[in-house]
Design an enzyme around this catalytic site. Sequence first.
Site, short mmCIF file in Angstrom:
data_model
loop_
_atom_site.label_atom_id
_atom_site.label_comp_id
_atom_site.label_asym_id
_atom_site.label_seq_id
_atom_site.Cartn_x
_atom_site.Cartn_y
_atom_site.Cartn_z
N SER A 34 0.81 -1.22 0.00
CA SER A 34 0.00 0.00 0.00
C SER A 34 0.84 1.27 0.00
O SER A 34 0.35 2.33 -0.41
CB SER A 34 -0.93 0.01 1.22
OG SER A 34 -0.18 -0.12 2.42
N GLY A 71 -2.22 -4.21 1.17
CA GLY A 71 -2.33 -5.45 1.93
C GLY A 71 -1.40 -6.55 1.48
O GLY A 71 -1.38 -7.63 2.08
N ASN A 99 3.94 -5.62 5.53
CA ASN A 99 2.75 -6.29 6.06
C ASN A 99 3.09 -7.61 6.75
O ASN A 99 2.39 -8.03 7.67
CB ASN A 99 1.74 -6.52 4.94
CG ASN A 99 1.04 -5.25 4.52
OD1 ASN A 99 0.60 -4.47 5.36
ND2 ASN A 99 0.97 -5.00 3.22
N ASP A 182 -3.77 7.00 10.30
CA ASP A 182 -3.58 5.61 10.72
C ASP A 182 -2.19 5.36 11.28
O ASP A 182 -1.90 4.27 11.79
CB ASP A 182 -3.88 4.64 9.58
CG ASP A 182 -2.96 4.84 8.36
OD1 ASP A 182 -1.97 5.60 8.45
OD2 ASP A 182 -3.24 4.22 7.32
N HIS A 185 0.48 5.16 6.79
CA HIS A 185 0.58 5.52 5.38
C HIS A 185 0.91 7.00 5.18
O HIS A 185 0.41 7.85 5.91
CB HIS A 185 -0.73 5.17 4.65
CG HIS A 185 -0.99 3.70 4.63
ND1 HIS A 185 -1.80 3.09 5.56
CD2 HIS A 185 -0.53 2.73 3.81
CE1 HIS A 185 -1.83 1.79 5.31
NE2 HIS A 185 -1.07 1.55 4.26
#
Length: 206
Positions: A34, A71, A99, A182, A185
Amino acid sequence: MRFFITTFFLCTIFSISLPAQNADSKTILFFGDSITAGLGVQQEQAFPAIIQEKIDSLGLNYEVINGGLSGETSAGGVRRIDWILRRDIDIMVLELGGNDGLRGIDLRSTKDNLQQIIDKYQAKNPDGQIILAGMQVPPNLGQEYTSQFQDIYPELAEENDLPLIPLIMNKLGGEEELIQGDGIHPTPKGHDVIAETVWYVLKEYL
């Protein structure tokens, strides 16, 4: 701007072809998760698009492909890479593994998967260049795991004689204007910073 925004997962499902390659140009693939895909920002604000703008401004004949998938894990990258390599890729910037770290995946598995991606690329493009982007994860899984995870990237770079972007997001720190709510990002300004970090290494291979 010759920037191809390609959601490879959806392309695979619907059997959509990769963008046609200009015979006179070379190709740079940003293969990642991402961070590369630009989750939470406009596609033109993600760092691969910013790199394309830099390339165009210098009159260099390279096409950038954004191969980011939100993801994505290193195992997912192994499953996806053969399909993407149906097209010749002159330079691949490999940004995967974050991830894995967030999920606490076994470190040996992550390193092995990244090595498989490197091997597959080099088998298909023996004259191509891979640039490895180092990743880091929060220390919530313990300092030992965090440290050993971070060590995967310089180890792979040394073992495969690859250039390394030491930590692709290191300069973002915890600055609010650079990181989305978040805490993971990048914002558009954060992508500007990442683009500069990537460009510092990438420009030597253009």
